[in-house]
Motif scaffolding. Structure first.
Motif, PDB file in Angstrom:
ATOM      1  N   SER A  55      33.729  51.125  -8.632  1.00 12.84           N
ATOM      2  CA  SER A  55      32.448  51.723  -8.266  1.00 12.84           C
ATOM      3  C   SER A  55      32.083  51.405  -6.820  1.00 12.84           C
ATOM      4  O   SER A  55      31.636  52.280  -6.067  1.00 12.84           O
ATOM      5  CB  SER A  55      31.363  51.203  -9.211  1.00 12.84           C
ATOM      6  OG  SER A  55      30.095  51.709  -8.852  1.00 12.84           O
ATOM      7  N   GLU A  56      32.295  50.148  -6.417  1.00 14.36           N
ATOM      8  CA  GLU A  56      32.000  49.765  -5.034  1.00 14.36           C
ATOM      9  C   GLU A  56      32.904  50.500  -4.058  1.00 14.36           C
ATOM     10  O   GLU A  56      32.469  50.931  -2.981  1.00 14.36           O
ATOM     11  CB  GLU A  56      32.172  48.247  -4.869  1.00 14.36           C
ATOM     12  CG  GLU A  56      31.121  47.413  -5.576  1.00 14.36           C
ATOM     13  CD  GLU A  56      29.727  47.670  -5.037  1.00 14.36           C
ATOM     14  OE1 GLU A  56      29.600  47.892  -3.815  1.00 14.36           O
ATOM     15  OE2 GLU A  56      28.766  47.670  -5.825  1.00 14.36           O
ATOM     16  N   GLN A  57      34.170  50.671  -4.419  1.00 16.70           N
ATOM     17  CA  GLN A  57      35.094  51.399  -3.550  1.00 16.70           C
ATOM     18  C   GLN A  57      34.688  52.861  -3.416  1.00 16.70           C
ATOM     19  O   GLN A  57      34.761  53.440  -2.329  1.00 16.70           O
ATOM     20  CB  GLN A  57      36.511  51.283  -4.089  1.00 16.70           C
ATOM     21  CG  GLN A  57      37.118  49.897  -3.921  1.00 16.70           C
ATOM     22  CD  GLN A  57      38.525  49.804  -4.458  1.00 16.70           C
ATOM     23  OE1 GLN A  57      38.962  50.669  -5.227  1.00 16.70           O
ATOM     24  NE2 GLN A  57      39.243  48.765  -4.081  1.00 16.70           N
ATOM     25  N   ASN A  58      34.235  53.469  -4.535  1.00 18.76           N
ATOM     26  CA  ASN A  58      33.789  54.863  -4.487  1.00 18.76           C
ATOM     27  C   ASN A  58      32.551  55.023  -3.602  1.00 18.76           C
ATOM     28  O   ASN A  58      32.427  55.996  -2.847  1.00 18.76           O
ATOM     29  CB  ASN A  58      33.497  55.369  -5.898  1.00 18.76           C
ATOM     30  CG  ASN A  58      34.759  55.585  -6.708  1.00 18.76           C
ATOM     31  OD1 ASN A  58      35.816  55.820  -6.142  1.00 18.76           O
ATOM     32  ND2 ASN A  58      34.658  55.500  -8.020  1.00 18.76           N
ATOM     33  N   LYS A  59      31.612  54.056  -3.704  1.00 24.32           N
ATOM     34  CA  LYS A  59      30.424  54.102  -2.856  1.00 24.32           C
ATOM     35  C   LYS A  59      30.806  54.016  -1.376  1.00 24.32           C
ATOM     36  O   LYS A  59      30.266  54.744  -0.539  1.00 24.32           O
ATOM     37  CB  LYS A  59      29.475  52.956  -3.219  1.00 24.32           C
ATOM     38  CG  LYS A  59      28.759  53.127  -4.555  1.00 24.32           C
ATOM     39  CD  LYS A  59      27.834  51.960  -4.809  1.00 24.32           C
ATOM     40  CE  LYS A  59      27.113  52.114  -6.141  1.00 24.32           C
ATOM     41  NZ  LYS A  59      26.207  50.961  -6.420  1.00 24.32           N
ATOM     42  N   GLU A  60      31.717  53.101  -1.071  1.00 27.66           N
ATOM     43  CA  GLU A  60      32.144  52.925   0.311  1.00 27.66           C
ATOM     44  C   GLU A  60      32.824  54.188   0.832  1.00 27.66           C
ATOM     45  O   GLU A  60      32.590  54.621   1.968  1.00 27.66           O
ATOM     46  CB  GLU A  60      33.083  51.734   0.408  1.00 27.66           C
ATOM     47  CG  GLU A  60      33.512  51.398   1.831  1.00 27.66           C
ATOM     48  CD  GLU A  60      34.387  50.172   1.900  1.00 27.66           C
ATOM     49  OE1 GLU A  60      34.893  49.869   2.994  1.00 27.66           O
ATOM     50  OE2 GLU A  60      34.581  49.523   0.864  1.00 27.66           O
ATOM     51  N   LEU A  61      33.682  54.798  -0.009  1.00 27.24           N
ATOM     52  CA  LEU A  61      34.352  56.036   0.402  1.00 27.24           C
ATOM     53  C   LEU A  61      33.366  57.170   0.612  1.00 27.24           C
ATOM     54  O   LEU A  61      33.494  57.962   1.561  1.00 27.24           O
ATOM     55  CB  LEU A  61      35.390  56.430  -0.660  1.00 27.24           C
ATOM     56  CG  LEU A  61      36.635  55.551  -0.758  1.00 27.24           C
ATOM     57  CD1 LEU A  61      37.493  55.974  -1.932  1.00 27.24           C
ATOM     58  CD2 LEU A  61      37.444  55.596   0.536  1.00 27.24           C
ATOM     59  N   THR A  62      32.343  57.245  -0.270  1.00 35.03           N
ATOM     60  CA  THR A  62      31.324  58.289  -0.123  1.00 35.03           C
ATOM     61  C   THR A  62      30.546  58.113   1.168  1.00 35.03           C
ATOM     62  O   THR A  62      30.263  59.086   1.898  1.00 35.03           O
ATOM     63  CB  THR A  62      30.371  58.258  -1.327  1.00 35.03           C
ATOM     64  OG1 THR A  62      31.121  58.468  -2.535  1.00 35.03           O
ATOM     65  CG2 THR A  62      29.313  59.350  -1.216  1.00 35.03           C
ATOM     66  N   GLN A  63      30.172  56.853   1.475  1.00 35.79           N
ATOM     67  CA  GLN A  63      29.440  56.577   2.711  1.00 35.79           C
ATOM     68  C   GLN A  63      30.280  56.934   3.938  1.00 35.79           C
ATOM     69  O   GLN A  63      29.770  57.522   4.905  1.00 35.79           O
ATOM     70  CB  GLN A  63      29.039  55.106   2.757  1.00 35.79           C
ATOM     71  CG  GLN A  63      27.967  54.730   1.728  1.00 35.79           C
ATOM     72  CD  GLN A  63      27.664  53.247   1.734  1.00 35.79           C
ATOM     73  OE1 GLN A  63      28.329  52.463   2.414  1.00 35.79           O
ATOM     74  NE2 GLN A  63      26.658  52.849   0.977  1.00 35.79           N
TER      75      GLN A  63
END
Length: 229
Positions: free
Chosen positions: A157-165
């Motif tokens: 989830s944290e990796q997905n947030k970082e990629l989205t940002q």
């Protein structure tokens, strides 16, 4: 090491001490054997293997002595394992077979070592039932797996947030780049006609007024400059 009166041999393998005893032992041999075994079993070592395959005991006092030595070794976090496979000793120790650790031989004990360790933590295997675990082990394993899954989900989830940002930042920069390119093209197209009319001077003339954003003010200053000339 062999005693003068008792057929006893000792093999020291570091943490393992194998004591092999042979002969018939009645009440007359009790005191001498007790003294020698006490000295050996209370000496250095962790696993004490007492090989009784060739030993026969004719008095119940030996059974009491072995129980005392078992308790003494347990208090020191050491182990006492009896080695024998003959029927006479099975009958002699049958009353306390659930108390003593008994194996047919040293090799057999080592073969069943892994199985004993699994049983101690609650894992059992048999051909009839297959692999079985106790409820405590099952619950502990389920909690461990659940914790691992939750950790993995949080990381993803944290990796997905970082990629989205990062994707949003890249999109914003691309939009700004397109706007800047369009603005430059618009300004270049606006300056072109002014240069053809002679309304825009050289870079020296424009630099004397700095950066002028108001085109009307800029043209007025150019006109004033030409009049002075």
């Amino acid at each position: 090491m062999r005693s003068d009166f008792i057929d006893l041999m000792v093999e020291d393998k570091g943490d393992e001490v194998i004591i092999s005893l042979s002969g018939m032992f009645g009440i007359r041999e009790y005191a001498a054997l007790k003294e020698k075994l006490e000295n050996l079993l209370l000496g250095p070592g962790i696993f004490f293997f007492l090989n009784l395959e060739k030993a026969r005991f004719l008095d119940s006092e030996y059974l009491t002595f072995f129980l005392d030595m078992l308790n003494a070794l347990k208090s020191r976090k050491n182990r006492l394992i009896l080695l024998f496979s003959n029927e006479e000793n099975k009958e002699y120790f049958s009353r306390y077979s659930a108390v003593f650790e008994i194996a047919e031989s040293l090799e057999a004990y080592h073969r069943q070592g892994l199985a004993n360790q699994l049983k101690q933590i609650g894992v059992h295997y048999s051909r009839q039932t297959g692999l079985r675990v106790t409820p405590a082990v099952a619950i502990g394993g389920a909690v461990l797996i659940l914790g691992w899954l939750l950790t993995l989900i949080l990381i993803m989830s944290e990796q997905n947030k970082e990629l989205t940002q990062r994707q949003n930042t890249i999109t914003l920069l691309e939009m700004q780049l397109r706007r800047s390119t369009m603005e430059i093209e618009r300004l270049e197209s606006s300056i072109g006609p002014l240069q053809n009319l002679g309304l825009v001077g050289s870079s020296d003339e424009t630099s004397s007024f700095g950066i002028v954003r108001d085109w009307i003010l800029y043209l007025d200053k150019l006109d004033s400059l030409r009049r002075e000339k």
